[in-house]
Write a protein that holds these residues in place. Structure first.
Motif, short mmCIF file in Angstrom:
data_model
loop_
_atom_site.label_atom_id
_atom_site.label_comp_id
_atom_site.label_asym_id
_atom_site.label_seq_id
_atom_site.Cartn_x
_atom_site.Cartn_y
_atom_site.Cartn_z
N UNK A 72 0.82 -1.20 0.00
CA UNK A 72 0.00 0.00 0.00
C UNK A 72 0.86 1.25 0.00
N UNK A 73 1.92 1.22 0.81
CA UNK A 73 2.85 2.35 0.86
C UNK A 73 3.56 2.51 -0.48
N UNK A 74 3.92 1.38 -1.11
CA UNK A 74 4.60 1.42 -2.41
C UNK A 74 3.69 2.03 -3.47
N UNK A 75 2.42 1.62 -3.47
CA UNK A 75 1.47 2.17 -4.45
C UNK A 75 1.32 3.69 -4.28
N UNK A 76 1.25 4.13 -3.04
CA UNK A 76 1.14 5.57 -2.79
C UNK A 76 2.39 6.29 -3.28
N UNK B 132 4.58 5.25 -5.63
CA UNK B 132 4.66 5.21 -7.09
C UNK B 132 3.67 6.20 -7.70
N UNK B 133 2.43 6.19 -7.21
CA UNK B 133 1.43 7.11 -7.74
C UNK B 133 1.82 8.56 -7.53
N UNK B 134 2.33 8.89 -6.33
CA UNK B 134 2.72 10.26 -6.04
C UNK B 134 3.94 10.67 -6.86
N UNK B 135 4.90 9.73 -7.02
CA UNK B 135 6.11 10.04 -7.78
C UNK B 135 5.81 10.30 -9.25
N UNK B 136 5.02 9.43 -9.86
CA UNK B 136 4.68 9.61 -11.27
C UNK B 136 3.80 10.83 -11.45
N UNK B 137 2.88 11.03 -10.51
CA UNK B 137 2.02 12.22 -10.58
C UNK B 137 2.83 13.50 -10.51
N UNK C 203 -5.17 10.56 -13.88
CA UNK C 203 -6.20 9.76 -13.22
C UNK C 203 -5.63 8.46 -12.66
N UNK C 204 -4.73 7.81 -13.39
CA UNK C 204 -4.18 6.53 -12.93
C UNK C 204 -3.29 6.70 -11.70
N UNK C 205 -2.35 7.68 -11.67
CA UNK C 205 -1.58 7.87 -10.44
C UNK C 205 -2.47 8.17 -9.23
#
Length: 248
Positions: free
Chosen positions: A26-30, A32-37, A53-55
Motif C-alpha cells: 500500500x505504501x509502495x502504491x502511494x 509510485x502514484x505520487x512520484x509519477x504524478x 487519473x491513474x496515479x
C-alpha cells in the motif's frame, strides 16, 4: 485459545504475514502514484487528464489497502470469521481495481504518443517570445531537456515563426558565446540546431512512467490474489470449527 490447528493454523499466520506485506505494498502504491504524478505535473499543459487519473487512482488504492490490513491482521489473530471474510471480500475488490489500473497503465503507454502529439501541435500557436506564458516556458523546458525542436522536427515552427527564426531553446548555445544569439531553421550544423522533434523523446519519457504504473498495479494485484485465497481458506476453517451457517 486457537480453534485452528495443523495446516489451517499455519495458513492463519501466513495470512497475518501477508497483511504486513500488503501494508508495505500500500505504501509502495502511494509512493509510485505520487512520484509519477509529480513527474506528470511538471508537464501538465501537454498531457491529457487520463495521465493524472491513474496515479491518483493508485494513491487511493494504496490508502485503502493500508486501512483494510487492520481487518486481515485482527481477524487472523482473533480468528474472527466476520473480519476475515470482510477482509477477503475487500481484498478481492482491491485486486480487481489494481488489475484494472495496471492494464490502464499499459494502455496509456500505447496511447501516449498520439495523445501527446495532439497536445504539442495545438500548443505551438500559443508560443510567444514576447509574452512569457506557461506554454512558452514549458516548450523551452522540453526542448532543452530533450534536446529537440518542434513536434516532429524544426519545420513545425514555420507557422508561429514565419521569418525562419526558431525558439532559442531549439539550438545549442555555443560555449563562450557573448552578446545576442539567434536560432534559425537554415542552420546546417546539428550541433547548433537540435535535429530531432520532441515527440519521440518526450512521449517515450512519459510512456515509461505509465509502464511503471502498470507494472506496480499488476505485480501487486498478483500478490494480493494469493492473499484472497489464504483469507477465504482461513474464513472457511473458522466457519467450520465454529459451526457457523450462512455468511455470518
Amino acid at each position: 485459545m486457537s480453534i485452528l490447528t495443523g495446516s489451517a493454523n499455519a495458513v492463519k499466520y501466513t495470512l497475518f504475514g501477508f497483511n504486513l506485506i500488503f501494508l508495505i505494498t500500500g505504501i509502495i502504491l502511494i509512493a509510485v502514484g505520487a512520484g509519477v504524478g509529480a513527474v506528470y505535473t511538471g508537464y501538465e499543459l501537454f498531457l491529457a487528464g487520463k495521465f493524472f487519473s491513474i496515479p491518483t487512482f493508485l494513491i487511493v488504492i494504496g490508502a485503502f489497502i493500508i486501512i483494510i490490513t487492520f481487518f486481515g491482521c485482527w481477524g487472523a489473530l482473533k480468528e474472527n470469521y466476520c473480519l476475515v471474510l470482510s477482509f477477503s471480500i475487500m481484498l478481492a475488490i482491491i485486486f480487481i481495481l489494481e488489475l484494472s489500473a495496471g492494464i490502464s497503465g499499459y494502455v496509456l503507454r500505447n496511447d501516449a504518443a498520439s495523445l501527446i502529439k495532439t497536445s504539442l501541435q495545438s500548443s505551438l500557436k500559443d508560443y510567444n517570445s514576447f509574452n512569457q506564458n506557461p506554454t512558452t516556458a514549458l516548450w523551452d523546458d522540453v526542448q532543452r531537456d530533450f534536446h529537440c525542436c518542434g513536434v516532429t522536427d524544426y519545420t513545425d515552427w514555420k507557422t508561429p515563426f514565419e521569418n525562419g527564426s526558431l525558439p532559442i531553446s531549439c539550438c545549442t548555445i555555443p560555449v563562450g558565446a557573448a552578446g545576442t544569439f539567434s536560432c534559425f531553421n537554415n542552420f546546417t550544423s546539428e550541433i547548433e540546431r537540435h535535429p530531432y522533434g520532441c515527440l519521440d523523446g518526450f512521449s517515450s519519457y512519459i510512456a515509461s512512467h505509465a509502464v511503471s504504473l502498470g507494472a506496480a498495479g499488476v505485480v501487486i494485484a498478483v500478490l494480493q490474489f494469493f492473499g484472497v485465497i489464504f483469507a477465504c481458506y482461513v474464513a472457511r476453517e473458522i466457519k467450520i470449527r465454529n459451526g457457523i451457517t450462512g455468511f455470518i
